[in-house]
Design a protein around this motif. Sequence first.
Motif, mmCIF file in Angstrom:
data_model
loop_
_atom_site.group_PDB
_atom_site.id
_atom_site.type_symbol
_atom_site.label_atom_id
_atom_site.label_comp_id
_atom_site.label_asym_id
_atom_site.label_seq_id
_atom_site.Cartn_x
_atom_site.Cartn_y
_atom_site.Cartn_z
ATOM 1 N N ILE A 187 0.847 -1.207 0.000
ATOM 2 C CA ILE A 187 0.000 0.000 0.000
ATOM 3 C C ILE A 187 0.877 1.250 0.000
ATOM 4 C CG2 ILE A 187 -1.736 1.288 1.292
ATOM 5 C CD1 ILE A 187 -2.739 -1.374 2.358
ATOM 6 N N ILE A 188 1.918 1.228 0.824
ATOM 7 C CA ILE A 188 2.830 2.374 0.859
ATOM 8 C C ILE A 188 3.411 2.627 -0.527
ATOM 9 C CG2 ILE A 188 5.059 3.171 1.750
ATOM 10 C CD1 ILE A 188 4.379 1.920 4.379
ATOM 11 N N LEU A 189 3.858 1.532 -1.175
ATOM 12 C CA LEU A 189 4.502 1.708 -2.480
ATOM 13 C C LEU A 189 3.504 2.119 -3.556
ATOM 14 C CD1 LEU A 189 7.071 -1.165 -2.384
ATOM 15 C CD2 LEU A 189 7.470 1.283 -2.237
ATOM 16 N N MET A 190 2.267 1.653 -3.396
ATOM 17 C CA MET A 190 1.232 2.084 -4.335
ATOM 18 C C MET A 190 1.152 3.619 -4.333
ATOM 19 S SD MET A 190 -2.853 1.451 -3.929
ATOM 20 C CE MET A 190 -3.155 2.787 -2.781
ATOM 21 N N VAL A 191 1.149 4.195 -3.148
ATOM 22 C CA VAL A 191 1.055 5.651 -3.058
ATOM 23 C C VAL A 191 2.333 6.317 -3.558
ATOM 24 C CG1 VAL A 191 0.721 7.593 -1.499
ATOM 25 C CG2 VAL A 191 -0.528 5.477 -1.129
ATOM 26 N N ILE A 192 3.476 5.815 -3.064
ATOM 27 C CA ILE A 192 4.754 6.436 -3.428
ATOM 28 C C ILE A 192 4.954 6.448 -4.937
ATOM 29 C CG2 ILE A 192 7.253 6.235 -3.228
ATOM 30 C CD1 ILE A 192 6.495 6.708 -0.559
ATOM 31 N N LEU A 228 -8.907 2.836 3.163
ATOM 32 C CA LEU A 228 -8.457 1.767 2.287
ATOM 33 C C LEU A 228 -7.491 0.833 3.015
ATOM 34 C CD1 LEU A 228 -9.231 1.515 -0.693
ATOM 35 C CD2 LEU A 228 -6.940 2.270 -1.238
ATOM 36 N N GLY A 229 -6.527 1.435 3.724
ATOM 37 C CA GLY A 229 -5.582 0.622 4.480
ATOM 38 C C GLY A 229 -6.290 -0.235 5.502
ATOM 39 N N PHE A 230 -7.244 0.369 6.188
ATOM 40 C CA PHE A 230 -7.992 -0.351 7.213
ATOM 41 C C PHE A 230 -8.788 -1.502 6.603
ATOM 42 C CE2 PHE A 230 -12.054 -0.737 9.541
ATOM 43 C CZ PHE A 230 -11.558 -1.232 10.726
ATOM 44 N N LEU B 120 -11.013 -0.140 25.807
ATOM 45 C CA LEU B 120 -11.487 1.140 25.273
ATOM 46 C C LEU B 120 -10.722 1.534 24.014
ATOM 47 C CD1 LEU B 120 -13.446 3.455 26.091
ATOM 48 C CD2 LEU B 120 -11.460 4.618 27.039
ATOM 49 N N THR B 121 -9.408 1.275 23.999
ATOM 50 C CA THR B 121 -8.585 1.765 22.899
ATOM 51 C C THR B 121 -8.439 0.754 21.768
ATOM 52 O OG1 THR B 121 -6.655 1.001 24.085
ATOM 53 C CG2 THR B 121 -7.209 3.330 24.302
ATOM 54 N N ALA B 122 -8.840 -0.499 22.002
ATOM 55 C CA ALA B 122 -8.546 -1.556 21.018
ATOM 56 C C ALA B 122 -9.030 -1.191 19.620
ATOM 57 C CB ALA B 122 -9.162 -2.870 21.479
ATOM 58 N N SER B 123 -10.278 -0.756 19.516
ATOM 59 C CA SER B 123 -10.822 -0.505 18.179
ATOM 60 C C SER B 123 -10.113 0.673 17.514
ATOM 61 C CB SER B 123 -12.328 -0.237 18.267
ATOM 62 O OG SER B 123 -12.571 0.911 19.054
ATOM 63 N N THR B 124 -9.802 1.703 18.311
ATOM 64 C CA THR B 124 -9.126 2.871 17.742
ATOM 65 C C THR B 124 -7.740 2.491 17.230
ATOM 66 O OG1 THR B 124 -10.269 4.149 19.420
ATOM 67 C CG2 THR B 124 -8.576 5.275 18.175
ATOM 68 N N ILE B 125 -7.016 1.703 18.024
ATOM 69 C CA ILE B 125 -5.676 1.282 17.595
ATOM 70 C C ILE B 125 -5.772 0.438 16.331
ATOM 71 C CG2 ILE B 125 -3.711 -0.160 18.214
ATOM 72 C CD1 ILE B 125 -4.075 0.750 21.087
ATOM 73 N N GLU B 126 -6.724 -0.480 16.323
ATOM 74 C CA GLU B 126 -6.889 -1.335 15.149
ATOM 75 C C GLU B 126 -7.229 -0.519 13.901
ATOM 76 O OE1 GLU B 126 -6.329 -4.603 14.396
ATOM 77 O OE2 GLU B 126 -5.229 -4.221 16.232
ATOM 78 N N PHE B 127 -7.906 0.604 14.112
ATOM 79 C CA PHE B 127 -8.248 1.433 12.962
ATOM 80 C C PHE B 127 -7.068 2.294 12.510
ATOM 81 C CE2 PHE B 127 -9.829 5.345 11.045
ATOM 82 C CZ PHE B 127 -10.524 4.805 9.976
ATOM 83 N N LEU B 128 -6.362 2.875 13.479
ATOM 84 C CA LEU B 128 -5.295 3.817 13.113
ATOM 85 C C LEU B 128 -4.058 3.109 12.568
ATOM 86 C CD1 LEU B 128 -5.402 6.401 16.038
ATOM 87 C CD2 LEU B 128 -6.194 6.687 13.694
ATOM 88 N N ARG B 129 -3.801 1.912 13.079
ATOM 89 C CA ARG B 129 -2.538 1.244 12.755
ATOM 90 C C ARG B 129 -2.360 0.970 11.264
ATOM 91 N NH1 ARG B 129 -0.521 -4.339 13.733
ATOM 92 N NH2 ARG B 129 -2.716 -4.865 13.690
ATOM 93 N N PRO B 130 -3.374 0.426 10.591
ATOM 94 C CA PRO B 130 -3.124 0.121 9.171
ATOM 95 C C PRO B 130 -3.131 1.341 8.254
ATOM 96 C CG PRO B 130 -5.274 -0.716 9.862
ATOM 97 C CD PRO B 130 -4.694 -0.033 11.036
ATOM 98 N N ILE B 131 -3.432 2.527 8.788
ATOM 99 C CA ILE B 131 -3.396 3.714 7.927
ATOM 100 C C ILE B 131 -1.966 3.913 7.443
ATOM 101 C CG2 ILE B 131 -3.621 6.224 7.868
ATOM 102 C CD1 ILE B 131 -5.901 5.999 9.798
ATOM 103 N N PRO B 132 -1.763 3.879 6.139
ATOM 104 C CA PRO B 132 -0.385 3.998 5.651
ATOM 105 C C PRO B 132 0.200 5.360 6.002
ATOM 106 C CG PRO B 132 -1.946 3.875 3.828
ATOM 107 C CD PRO B 132 -2.742 3.722 5.072
#
Lengths: 257, 286
Positions: A187-192, A228-230, B120-132
């Motif tokens: 995903i990172i490389l897709m953007v880059i 998308l990442g999520f 409390l934070t589990a869902s937020t972490i799971e959401f934020l983490r995969p954000i590239p």
Amino acid sequence: MAFLRRFGFALGLPLVLFALWWVTSANSTNFYFPPLSLILDSLVAEWFGPRLADDVLPSLMRLAAGYAIAAVVGITLGVLIGTYKRLRDLLEPVLEFFRAIPPPVIVPILMLIFGIENTMKIVVIAFGCMWPILLNTAEGVRAVDSVLSDTARTYRISGAARLRYLILPSASPQMAAGLRQGLSVAIILMVISELFAASDGLGFAIVQAQRSFAIPEMWAGMIMLGLLGFLLSLLFRLVENRWLAWYHGLRRAQRAG
Amino acid sequence: MTESPVTVYEPAAANPDAGVAPKTPPRRALGSSPLVLGTIGLLALVLLFEILPRLEILPSQFFPTSSEIGAALIDQLGQPDFWAALLDTIYGWALGLLIAAVAGVVLGIVIGSSHFLRELTASTIEFLRPIPSVALIPLAVLLFGTAIESKLLLVIYASFWPVLIQVLYGVQDVDPVAQDTARAYRFDFWARIRYVTWPTALPYIMTGLRLSAAVALILAVTSELVIGNPGLGNRLAVAQSSGAIEATYALVVVSGILGVIVNLVFRYIERRTLSWHPSQRAEVAL
């Protein structure tokens, strides 16, 4: 009640954060931090409108192509390297080196070779996310349980059957770990790959918005990318849970016993 | 050892971010040692890159030979600008990693120690983490331009998650009996953190740090390449756009060597700090 409790915990903090963003930005006159309502308007109008087909789809197609190539090449080479110890010894330093190169730095070189079209982007994605897949597969194959492997040999299970019923299943948890890591790199490389030179794509559109100071659109693009990442990682988890259901069950049984 | 399959798979299954395979335990091969074979492998790579472009199997306009890359590398090593760029990259990497590591460890211990906070934070972490992390590039450019802060923003965001996730796993791994024993002996909060939680979580923290260190380097170089902060990445972009292809390759090699060094250093630190831990002792015993 238990369900309500879980529901509350899962949605509580996100809702609070969302409300906080909404309220604090509502009357924002700061150019860089526009009101959230404006961002959401743009998200719905632009990103879920014409840009979905124009920009998001091409990005996803390239992602899928690159990732698929990396998976096939990485798993094939990983199985070979994991199986033959001599080969592994021979290639280990080389692979360590290639893995250590930050994948985005090869973009400029691949741009020279393949131009700026789809081929370059797919090659960048494939090249970058191949290493975690390859190395994890090799490690998983290497670590096949020796009792299982000896048993298979005793029953004269070899060749394709050995690969199909022993090697691939044993290595699949590690393979999944590599594929998961590969996906986030992809995903990172897709953007880059779209930041340098492109005519369509998510990364291209976001940077375009930023350069033309279309700030709400830029924020909306960032949210889109986050979504998308999520979603992709969610999808991966669903597939993995089905694929490795036997393994997770085995682990639970072992832990309980 | 009936439980060997469990221990073998542990890193992959327990840590979603643990992709780095454990090192192969040294085993004696018949005939030639891994060291010799590995050296042969590296030499073969160099040789291939010398021969293939010369025979035009790889087009030489895109693939300089090893000797040309080597010459460009030596040329780079002689330039003060190169060393300044290298230092810029290392500085951004180290500072970002440090901030992310401290934040990840502190937050991880705080969140992990409380059942309530964890849920409390589990869902937020799971959401934020995969954000590239690259999604932040436009914002970083707008807010900070090419100042070091934009690089730091990307590096910190990317390298924070592996540490946090690993610490959360580690804190949950604390033996309830040990925890209860410490409580029974009236260990106060800090003493419990220091003598019970910390040693249990340390191997996880080290794994998280090793993963983060690699990610941080990627993001540091990426931000230089894309945003244009001073550093190796920026130098590489300049070399490429000015058509200095040998120098481009040389800088890619430098970034790879830097990555290898980072990996080796963190594996070494891991082994040193965890020399008392069973996972490390087992490797020695083999």
